[in-house]
Design a protein around this motif. Structure first.
Motif, PDB file in Angstrom:
ATOM      1  N   ARG A   1      41.941  15.147  27.920  1.00 42.35           N
ATOM      2  CA  ARG A   1      41.142  15.663  29.013  1.00 42.35           C
ATOM      3  C   ARG A   1      39.784  15.502  28.593  1.00 42.35           C
ATOM      4  O   ARG A   1      38.958  15.620  29.604  1.00 42.35           O
ATOM      5  CB  ARG A   1      42.066  16.801  29.934  1.00 42.35           C
ATOM      6  N   ARG A   2      39.416  15.557  27.991  1.00 44.84           N
ATOM      7  CA  ARG A   2      38.191  15.936  27.578  1.00 44.84           C
ATOM      8  C   ARG A   2      37.948  15.726  25.362  1.00 44.84           C
ATOM      9  O   ARG A   2      39.010  16.536  25.038  1.00 44.84           O
ATOM     10  CB  ARG A   2      37.646  17.302  27.145  1.00 44.84           C
TER      11      ARG A   2
ATOM     12  N   ASP B   1      34.721  16.216  22.796  1.00 44.30           N
ATOM     13  CA  ASP B   1      33.205  15.794  22.108  1.00 44.30           C
ATOM     14  C   ASP B   1      32.899  16.243  21.628  1.00 44.30           C
ATOM     15  O   ASP B   1      33.247  17.176  20.913  1.00 44.30           O
ATOM     16  CB  ASP B   1      32.597  17.746  23.693  1.00 44.30           C
TER      17      ASP B   1
END
Lengths: 320, 447
Positions: free
Chosen positions: A281-282, A284
């Motif tokens: 989902r993410r 970074d």
């Protein structure tokens, strides 16, 4: 011919050796990043290149001219600044530039206006420098350097104090000048900014050069980078990470996972998550290869490989 | 190492360094100085102060008697200019020198701009020479401005009248103008010496306050040493001694020895201070502010201790050498002058004084409770032998003067008005004029 060629540069202060046998070369059109923690000797090195500090040993050549007699002819076509740019506070920005242009023997109102416009100070040139913010002084410093139409730029923390827009503009300007063949030596703590513009890096620690090479070489040699990861099933993601050599994962304090892995292993790990029907989902980047490399090269205890991923990210970011 | 371009781009066609770098830096220094409020206010003060002084004198009856020529400040504009010159030599010009030279270099440290100007097309020697020339030009300019303003104020508000010189000789307006202008010009050298001292303080301390106050401190020490010492050697070696050199131009027998020596001493101060300043600047590393100095208190303490030791040594040595002020010199000077001034007084009240007339004056000078030599307070008795009709032999009339003598050999003598009259008198034409005998100024050669 190199724009900068320094060999064996050494400077001692009392019992401290600030710069210890540094060799440095910058070619025309090259943007070289000068990296190092506080006290590494970057500023002293720049001061020696500018002739503000006399080296105890070693030699300097700028644009093919030996800097035996610093200043004057030795600095012809060399621009830039060291530490934060300083100006006369009782004069306006334009008057300061005019004065510096006068020192160069070529006072030209048009050149001053052009330099102010190029750094985005065209509307504030008439204001006294006493009222300038740090960022505006930084811009004025760049304008003063550009006023000389330099073939070599020596810049110390040029984006310090600038807003994001100003930082982007400086980055673009540096690339533009490099494309015109201007050699640029750029010292900075802001590694993220250097990553966008530098072709090569020199990393200093305690007065010595500890790494020197191209950006590609540096990324290849960089230890693990740190990422923040959010998935549909963090437990499964942790299991998959444990099965992948070179990938370290742990729970982050603020939720989700923290990863530490080398860049070339990232694709394989994400594909493995997909195969296991774990949705990403993410993802970074917390600490880039340059940042972790910088930390590995300059930290007193460079235990990059032993740190927990989140700890790695926090430590690297704090150090850089 | 990558190399995006194969060669260094061609140099710009702009005329960088096209002119003489010293000239470029000199113009830049003038631009900076001209923009500073302190310098503008200083220039304004140089013009306004003489006029304010003249205006105040114009509306009041008192005169600055303690300064040479002070008693004539109401009667001749040149006296006003010379009174201002005396004050300027003691304090005004050292202050101007301090304000110009004292912050010239230290300001670059305060603003952190050494790195800005030394990374352009000028070497540090170019910048040093340019700053030196700018300081000298400004010091000379402001001194001349003060001179011009004092002369204009005197001439316009008081008048371009003739005046009695320091030997009691009446000097024409034209000659007074010439001598007054020459006197101001002679003060340029010691002013440049004080400017060099300020520059040395500024470079060595890197502190504008020390640079500005340094010359004032030197002027203060100079004044104190002038007060305490009898010897001529230390006095002549002080940077302020050349401010007294012009006195020798205003005497009947002009003496230029002290002027020449003190001017050479000024040149020596200039050369010494400039050399030391350049040596410090050439050796200096321009570091970040945090690296500039070691422990903060040691250097100032050492400097203060060294200065105190130097002042003490000069004070101890101030009696070395022949005495500048002796009984013989003072008696001769005051006797001759009293003679001329008495005859001048007689002329003013309309009596016929034959050419070459001379009174028989026997002067005797002594100090109260002190050895009869050296600057300070003296008492002089002037026994005047006047031929009287029924007296054989001639009777002597004694006039007592209290005399204040300075180390440069100049004196002010004043006496109760019983014999010599009040500060003013009415001349033969009915005009109120300055009584030449009320306050007597004079100077003698101290070498």
């Amino acid at each position: 011919m190199y724009a900068v060629r320094a060999g064996g540069l050494t400077k001692r202060f009392a019992t401290t050796t600030a710069v210890d046998g540094v060799d440095l070369a910058v070619a025309p059109g090259e943007v070289r990043g000068l990296l190092g923690p506080n006290g590494a000797g970057k500023t002293t090195l720049l001061r020696m290149l500018f002739g503000l500090v006399a080296p105890d040993a070693g030699s300097v050549e700028l644009l093919g001219r030996p800097a035996a007699d610093p200043g004057g002819e030795a600095l012809r076509d060399v621009g830039g600044f060291v530490e934060e740019p300083a100006f006369y506070p009782y004069l306006s920005g334009a008057a300061n530039l005019s004065l510096l242009a006068r020192l160069d023997g070529g006072p030209s109102a048009a050149a001053v206006t052009e330099a102010l416009t190029r750094v985005g100070l065209d509307g504030r040139g008439g204001d006294r420098v006493a009222g300038y913010s740090t960022g505006m002084k930084q811009r004025l410093g760049l304008a003063a350097a550009l006023l000389r139409s330099p073939r070599l730029l020596l810049l110390d923390e040029p984006t310090s104090g600038l807003d994001p827009g100003g930082t982007q503009a400086v980055t673009a300007l540096v690339r533009e000048l490099a494309a015109d063949g201007v050699a640029i030596l750029l010292s900075s703590h802001q590694i993220g900014e250097l990553e966008r513009v530098c072709d090569t890096y020199t990393v200093m620690r305690r007065g010595r050069v500890v790494w020197d090479g191209s950006a590609t070489e540096l990324i290849c040699a960089a230890p693990a980078s740190a990422y923040a990861l959010a998935t549909s099933d963090d437990e499964a993601a942790l299991r998959i990470a444990a099965e992948h050599p070179g990938v370290r994962a742990g729970r982050a304090r603020r939720g989700g996972l923290a990863l530490a892995l080398e860049a070339d292993r990232l694709d394989g790990f994400v594909l493995a998550l997909g195969d296991a029907r774990v949705a990403v989902r993410r993802l970074d980047l917390l600490a880039s290869p340059l940042e972790t490399m910088f930390f590995a090269l300059t930290a007193d205890d460079a235990a990059v490989d032993r740190l927990e991923p989140e700890e790695l990210a926090e430590t690297v970011l704090a150090a850089s | 190492m990558s190399s995006a371009a194969p060669s260094i781009p061609a140099a710009a066609t702009r005329p960088i360094g096209g002119e003489d770098p010293i000239w470029n830096a000199f113009r830049a220094e003038l631009q900076k100085l001209g923009a500073q409020l302190t310098i503008r206010l200083l220039a304004l003060a140089c013009v306004a102060c003489p006029f304010a002084f003249a205006a105040v004198l114009k509306v009041q009856s008192g005169t600055p008697n303690d300064a040479l020529f002070g008693v004539y400040a109401h009667s001749s504009g040149y006296a006003l200019s010379l009174v201002l010159l005396t004050f300027a030599g003691n304090w005004g010009l050292p202050v101007i020198a301090g304000l110009i030279g004292g912050d010239l270099f230290a300001a670059e440290d305060r603003h952190g701009t050494w790195k800005t100007i030394l990374t352009r097309s000028c070497t540090r020697i170019d910048v040093f020479v340019a700053k030196l020339l700018a300081a000298a030009a400004l010091a000379v300019g402001l001194t001349l401005l003060l001179a011009l303003a004092s002369l204009l104020a005197g001439v316009l508000l008081i008048g371009a009248n003739s005046m009695v010189d320091l030997s009691g000789v009446t000097t024409s307006s034209g000659q007074m103008l010439l001598l007054t202008v020459l006197s101001w010009l002679l003060c340029l050298l010691p002013t440049l010496a004080y400017t060099s001292i300020a520059i040395l303080f500024s470079i060595a301390s890197r502190n504008g306050i020390v640079g500005v106050l340094g010359p004032l401190f030197v002027a203060l020490v100079t004044q104190l040493l002038f007060l305490i010492g009898n010897g001529v050697i230390v006095h002549l070696l002080l940077p302020g001694s050349a401010y007294l050199g012009w006195h020798g131009l205003f005497t009947a027998h002009r003496f230029l020895g002290p002027l020449v020596i003190s001017s050479l001493v000024s040149v020596a101060w200039i050369v010494g201070c400039v050399w030391a300043s350049l040596a410090i600047l050439r050796r200096r590393d321009f570091l970040a502010s945090a690296e500039r100095r070691g422990p903060g208190w040691r250097t100032p303490v050492k400097a203060v201790a060294a200065t105190a030791a130097l002042v003490a040594a000069l004070a101890l040595l101030s009696d070395v050498g022949p005495s500048a002020v002796t009984e013989h010199r003072l008696s001769a000077a005051i006797g001759e002058e009293f003679n001329r001034l008495t005859l001048r007084q007689q002329e003013l009240i309309g009596r016929q004084v034959p050419a070459g007339a001379k009174l028989d004056v026997l002067p005797t000078c002594n100090r109260r409770a002190a050895k009869a030599e050296g600057p300070g307070d003296w008492t002089c008795s002037l026994n005047v032998y006047l031929p009287q009709a029924h007296a054989v032999p001639f009777s002597a009339t004694s006039v007592e003067y209290d005399v204040s003598v300075d180390a440069g050999g100049c004196f002010k003598a004043s006496s109760p008005p019983s014999f010599i009259g009040g500060p003013t008198m009415v001349d033969a034409a009915g005009e109120t004029v300055t009584n030449p005998l009320y306050v007597v100024y004079g100077c003698f050669n101290t070498l």
